[in-house]
Design a protein around this motif. Structure first.
Motif, PDB file in Angstrom:
ATOM      1  N   PRO A  18      38.763  40.510  60.442  1.00 57.43           N
ATOM      2  CA  PRO A  18      38.965  39.539  59.371  1.00 57.43           C
ATOM      3  C   PRO A  18      39.421  40.213  58.070  1.00 57.43           C
ATOM      4  CG  PRO A  18      36.622  39.825  59.815  1.00 57.43           C
ATOM      5  CD  PRO A  18      37.347  40.663  60.818  1.00 57.43           C
ATOM      6  N   VAL A  19      40.325  39.541  57.374  1.00 53.42           N
ATOM      7  CA  VAL A  19      40.883  40.078  56.127  1.00 53.42           C
ATOM      8  C   VAL A  19      40.574  39.117  54.987  1.00 53.42           C
ATOM      9  CG1 VAL A  19      42.982  40.763  54.907  1.00 53.42           C
ATOM     10  CG2 VAL A  19      42.776  41.189  57.374  1.00 53.42           C
ATOM     11  N   THR A  20      40.012  39.652  53.916  1.00 56.89           N
ATOM     12  CA  THR A  20      39.778  38.867  52.697  1.00 56.89           C
ATOM     13  C   THR A  20      40.743  39.357  51.631  1.00 56.89           C
ATOM     14  OG1 THR A  20      37.441  38.568  53.195  1.00 56.89           O
ATOM     15  CG2 THR A  20      38.093  38.308  50.898  1.00 56.89           C
ATOM     16  N   VAL A  21      41.468  38.435  51.019  1.00 57.25           N
ATOM     17  CA  VAL A  21      42.342  38.784  49.892  1.00 57.25           C
ATOM     18  C   VAL A  21      41.589  38.447  48.615  1.00 57.25           C
ATOM     19  CG1 VAL A  21      44.539  38.323  48.738  1.00 57.25           C
ATOM     20  CG2 VAL A  21      44.435  38.377  51.238  1.00 57.25           C
ATOM     21  N   LEU A  22      41.468  39.446  47.747  1.00 60.76           N
ATOM     22  CA  LEU A  22      40.710  39.296  46.508  1.00 60.76           C
ATOM     23  C   LEU A  22      41.687  39.279  45.336  1.00 60.76           C
ATOM     24  CD1 LEU A  22      37.748  39.223  45.520  1.00 60.76           C
ATOM     25  CD2 LEU A  22      37.885  41.714  45.288  1.00 60.76           C
ATOM     26  N   THR A  23      41.691  38.172  44.593  1.00 60.89           N
ATOM     27  CA  THR A  23      42.596  38.064  43.455  1.00 60.89           C
ATOM     28  C   THR A  23      41.783  37.846  42.190  1.00 60.89           C
ATOM     29  OG1 THR A  23      42.877  35.663  43.475  1.00 60.89           O
ATOM     30  CG2 THR A  23      44.247  36.906  44.971  1.00 60.89           C
ATOM     31  N   GLY A  24      42.454  37.957  41.076  1.00 59.50           N
ATOM     32  CA  GLY A  24      41.792  37.736  39.794  1.00 59.50           C
ATOM     33  C   GLY A  24      42.577  38.411  38.707  1.00 59.50           C
ATOM     34  N   TYR A  25      42.577  37.792  37.540  1.00 62.64           N
ATOM     35  CA  TYR A  25      43.358  38.349  36.444  1.00 62.64           C
ATOM     36  C   TYR A  25      42.704  39.620  35.939  1.00 62.64           C
ATOM     37  CZ  TYR A  25      47.361  37.533  33.533  1.00 62.64           C
ATOM     38  OH  TYR A  25      48.606  37.626  32.971  1.00 62.64           O
ATOM     39  N   LEU A  26      43.471  40.413  35.203  1.00 63.12           N
ATOM     40  CA  LEU A  26      42.952  41.667  34.654  1.00 63.12           C
ATOM     41  C   LEU A  26      41.676  41.375  33.868  1.00 63.12           C
ATOM     42  CD1 LEU A  26      46.421  42.865  33.348  1.00 63.12           C
ATOM     43  CD2 LEU A  26      45.267  43.624  35.422  1.00 63.12           C
ATOM     44  N   GLY A  27      40.642  42.146  34.149  1.00 68.40           N
ATOM     45  CA  GLY A  27      39.390  41.966  33.414  1.00 68.40           C
ATOM     46  C   GLY A  27      38.456  40.928  33.993  1.00 68.40           C
ATOM     47  N   ALA A  28      38.829  40.321  35.133  1.00 64.80           N
ATOM     48  CA  ALA A  28      37.980  39.261  35.698  1.00 64.80           C
ATOM     49  C   ALA A  28      36.748  39.813  36.399  1.00 64.80           C
ATOM     50  CB  ALA A  28      38.791  38.403  36.679  1.00 64.80           C
ATOM     51  N   GLY A  29      36.773  41.098  36.783  1.00 69.08           N
ATOM     52  CA  GLY A  29      35.606  41.699  37.427  1.00 69.08           C
ATOM     53  C   GLY A  29      35.846  42.162  38.853  1.00 69.08           C
ATOM     54  N   GLN A  68      43.067  38.909  61.216  1.00 69.46           N
ATOM     55  CA  GLN A  68      43.070  37.478  60.988  1.00 69.46           C
ATOM     56  C   GLN A  68      42.698  37.227  59.537  1.00 69.46           C
ATOM     57  OE1 GLN A  68      40.268  35.423  63.387  1.00 69.46           O
ATOM     58  NE2 GLN A  68      40.754  33.416  62.548  1.00 69.46           N
ATOM     59  N   LEU A  69      43.559  36.509  58.808  1.00 68.23           N
ATOM     60  CA  LEU A  69      43.264  36.205  57.419  1.00 68.23           C
ATOM     61  C   LEU A  69      42.028  35.316  57.355  1.00 68.23           C
ATOM     62  CD1 LEU A  69      44.126  36.591  54.519  1.00 68.23           C
ATOM     63  CD2 LEU A  69      45.568  34.568  54.726  1.00 68.23           C
ATOM     64  N   ASP A  70      41.008  35.781  56.646  1.00 63.56           N
ATOM     65  CA  ASP A  70      39.751  35.038  56.569  1.00 63.56           C
ATOM     66  C   ASP A  70      39.749  34.095  55.371  1.00 63.56           C
ATOM     67  OD1 ASP A  70      36.782  34.867  57.487  1.00 63.56           O
ATOM     68  OD2 ASP A  70      36.683  35.111  55.314  1.00 63.56           O
ATOM     69  N   SER A  71      40.077  34.615  54.197  1.00 64.94           N
ATOM     70  CA  SER A  71      40.056  33.767  53.008  1.00 64.94           C
ATOM     71  C   SER A  71      40.702  34.485  51.835  1.00 64.94           C
ATOM     72  CB  SER A  71      38.619  33.397  52.627  1.00 64.94           C
ATOM     73  OG  SER A  71      37.931  34.551  52.193  1.00 64.94           O
ATOM     74  N   VAL A  72      40.967  33.704  50.801  1.00 62.76           N
ATOM     75  CA  VAL A  72      41.407  34.244  49.512  1.00 62.76           C
ATOM     76  C   VAL A  72      40.336  33.877  48.496  1.00 62.76           C
ATOM     77  CG1 VAL A  72      43.136  34.124  47.685  1.00 62.76           C
ATOM     78  CG2 VAL A  72      43.857  34.017  50.086  1.00 62.76           C
ATOM     79  N   THR A  73      39.773  34.884  47.854  1.00 64.84           N
ATOM     80  CA  THR A  73      38.747  34.660  46.841  1.00 64.84           C
ATOM     81  C   THR A  73      39.299  35.069  45.483  1.00 64.84           C
ATOM     82  OG1 THR A  73      36.879  34.939  48.349  1.00 64.84           O
ATOM     83  CG2 THR A  73      36.470  35.399  46.026  1.00 64.84           C
ATOM     84  N   ALA A  74      39.151  34.187  44.490  1.00 60.95           N
ATOM     85  CA  ALA A  74      39.636  34.484  43.141  1.00 60.95           C
ATOM     86  C   ALA A  74      38.457  34.671  42.200  1.00 60.95           C
ATOM     87  CB  ALA A  74      40.527  33.351  42.636  1.00 60.95           C
ATOM     88  N   LEU A  75      38.481  35.776  41.453  1.00 58.01           N
ATOM     89  CA  LEU A  75      37.502  35.969  40.379  1.00 58.01           C
ATOM     90  C   LEU A  75      38.125  35.520  39.068  1.00 58.01           C
ATOM     91  CD1 LEU A  75      36.256  38.236  42.409  1.00 58.01           C
ATOM     92  CD2 LEU A  75      35.217  39.068  40.311  1.00 58.01           C
ATOM     93  N   VAL A  76      37.370  34.760  38.286  1.00 52.89           N
ATOM     94  CA  VAL A  76      37.853  34.389  36.961  1.00 52.89           C
ATOM     95  C   VAL A  76      36.774  34.730  35.935  1.00 52.89           C
ATOM     96  CG1 VAL A  76      39.377  32.567  37.798  1.00 52.89           C
ATOM     97  CG2 VAL A  76      37.062  31.982  37.133  1.00 52.89           C
ATOM     98  N   ASP A  77      37.219  35.054  34.743  1.00 58.24           N
ATOM     99  CA  ASP A  77      36.357  35.475  33.644  1.00 58.24           C
ATOM    100  C   ASP A  77      36.015  34.238  32.816  1.00 58.24           C
ATOM    101  OD1 ASP A  77      35.539  36.216  31.094  1.00 58.24           O
ATOM    102  OD2 ASP A  77      36.918  37.897  30.927  1.00 58.24           O
ATOM    103  N   ALA A  78      34.726  33.849  32.829  1.00 67.40           N
ATOM    104  CA  ALA A  78      34.312  32.600  32.177  1.00 67.40           C
ATOM    105  C   ALA A  78      34.701  32.554  30.703  1.00 67.40           C
ATOM    106  CB  ALA A  78      32.801  32.425  32.328  1.00 67.40           C
ATOM    107  N   LYS A  79      34.683  33.693  30.038  1.00 72.27           N
ATOM    108  CA  LYS A  79      34.929  33.715  28.595  1.00 72.27           C
ATOM    109  C   LYS A  79      36.415  33.552  28.266  1.00 72.27           C
ATOM    110  CE  LYS A  79      33.270  34.299  24.399  1.00 72.27           C
ATOM    111  NZ  LYS A  79      32.495  33.178  23.831  1.00 72.27           N
ATOM    112  N   HIS A  80      37.290  34.140  29.073  1.00 74.07           N
ATOM    113  CA  HIS A  80      38.707  34.192  28.708  1.00 74.07           C
ATOM    114  C   HIS A  80      39.636  33.398  29.610  1.00 74.07           C
ATOM    115  CE1 HIS A  80      37.073  38.043  26.916  1.00 74.07           C
ATOM    116  NE2 HIS A  80      37.573  37.412  25.872  1.00 74.07           N
ATOM    117  N   VAL A  81      39.086  32.750  30.657  1.00 69.91           N
ATOM    118  CA  VAL A  81      39.958  32.129  31.649  1.00 69.91           C
ATOM    119  C   VAL A  81      40.790  30.985  31.064  1.00 69.91           C
ATOM    120  CG1 VAL A  81      38.195  30.530  32.536  1.00 69.91           C
ATOM    121  CG2 VAL A  81      40.104  31.200  33.991  1.00 69.91           C
ATOM    122  N   MET A  82      40.243  30.237  30.110  1.00 74.39           N
ATOM    123  CA  MET A  82      41.009  29.120  29.549  1.00 74.39           C
ATOM    124  C   MET A  82      42.310  29.622  28.916  1.00 74.39           C
ATOM    125  SD  MET A  82      39.748  26.140  30.159  1.00 74.39           S
ATOM    126  CE  MET A  82      38.519  24.878  29.867  1.00 74.39           C
TER     127      MET A  82
END
Length: 374
Positions: A14-25, A131-145
């Protein structure tokens, strides 16, 4: 014998793709995966190994571009072609003695995860072993807006995800978190949102989600697509699959939004922000059976013409004259669908689908979907 419904039990990794903007963690989370004593062996593919800043004492050996950690995980760098890196990792797997249980691919902070995910559908060698398992996105609560306002990529990462980790929640007030979650749900009505501080989310909420496994699309939960009256993020419209007896809840939570609400949203308030995100989810449902061939032709045509703008789509369809549920999902123009389990004797037979994409014409989607009724 061909395994038509592969699962990790079939030997595919299984493959997990991890995304998130710079600084999201992402780096914090990847560090945890590579160093914690969690009893699993993960192969982590990162953009730049140096950015993760792993303590050298935790590295037990390096083999070309693959660094082995003392908790059994390995870490390597994407230099060039993801397909080649995955193939190289898979060579480390020995029959009966797997080198790792799963692969995690970190995308660059600026990347649209779509092409990364598509790699696991289009390359035959990669598809045979993983097998692609999922895509998980991290977002930074303070700056995501602010990120969502100024970055197309940040909006795409949220829209594409199977799971959203709302990180750094300790840096934002409850009212801010509510406003953020409401906006995230409009961008992506399918992905559950998990709150976290310092990326301390349990790994089983990131890995092993089966987000791309047709067998596991058990339900397109209308509560995700449109939470109930009085819940955060509820958007009232005539096809959200609930009985609505009062019509004054259109914008029930707008006062928490923290934005000046202009009147540029459509009558159902599905956009709701004065800057109107270009990406959103459209939820469709129908209580009459669908004409199978007509629906398939409509979906093929839709993806052929608008696939670049449709990031993800999922649906469960009640096909006229068919005892089994038709389940489909799409990643841009790549579509897979199959007749899955039979409808239960007491189960409500109805069709529902969610399309997440850019500049979607809700009225046209609704008309097209309903025109497929048998």
């Amino acid at each position: 014998m061909t395994d038509t419904n592969p699962s990790p039990a079939s030997g595919k990794i299984p493959v997990t793709v991890l995304t998130g903007y710079l600084g999201a963690g992402k780096t914090t989370l990847l560090n945890r995966i590579l160093t914690e004593d969690h009893g699993k062996r993960y192969a982590v593919i990162v953009n730049e190994f140096g950015e993760i800043g792993i303590d050298n004492d935790l590295v037990v050996g390096a083999d070309e571009d693959v660094f082995e950690m003392n908790n059994g995980c390995v870490c390597c760098t994407v230099r060039g072609d993801l397909i080649r890196v995955v193939a190289g990792l898979m060579k480390r797997q020995r029959p009966g003695k797997p080198a790792f249980d799963a692969i995690i691919v970190e995308t660059t902070g600026l990347a649209d995860p779509g092409p990364v995910a598509q790699t696991f559908f289009v390359d035959e060698d990669v598809k045979a072993k993983t097998q692609l398992d999922s895509v998980t996105a991290l977002v930074d609560a303070k700056h995501v807006m602010a990120r969502l306002d100024d970055s197309k990529e940040a909006r795409e990462q949220v829209a594409f995800a199977d799971r959203i980790i709302l990180n750094k929640t300790d840096l934002a007030s409850e009212a801010e978190l509510v406003a953020v979650e409401q906006r995230l749900r409009k961008l992506n009505p399918l992905a559950p949102i998990t709150r976290a501080e310092r990326a301390n989310v349990p790994l089983d909420q990131v890995l092993g989600l089966h987000g791309f496994d047709l067998e596991r699309i058990l339900d397109i939960n209308p509560q995700f697509a449109n939470p109930a009256h009085g819940d955060e993020g509820h958007v009232h419209d005539e096809h959200c699959g609930h009985d609505h007896h009062d019509h004054d809840h259109d914008h029930v939570h707008d006062e928490h939004c923290g934005h000046d609400h202009g009147h540029d949203h459509n009558e159902h308030g599905t956009r709701g922000h004065a800057h109107a995100d270009d990406i959103r989810g459209v939820s469709l449902s129908l209580d009459r059976p669908m004409h199978g061939a007509r629906f398939t032709a409509w979906l093929d045509k839709l993806l052929g013409e608008q696939g670049q703008n449709i990031l993800r789509a999922k649906g469960i369809i009640d096909v006229d004259g068919e005892d089994k549920r038709l389940v489909f999902q799409a990643v841009h123009m790549i579509l897979e669908g199959d007749l899955q389990r039979e409808w239960g004797a007491t189960e409500r037979r109805w069709s529902r689908a969610v399309f997440i994409g850019r500049d979607l014409d809700e009225a046209a989607l609704k008309a097209g979907f309903e025109s497929c009724a048998a």
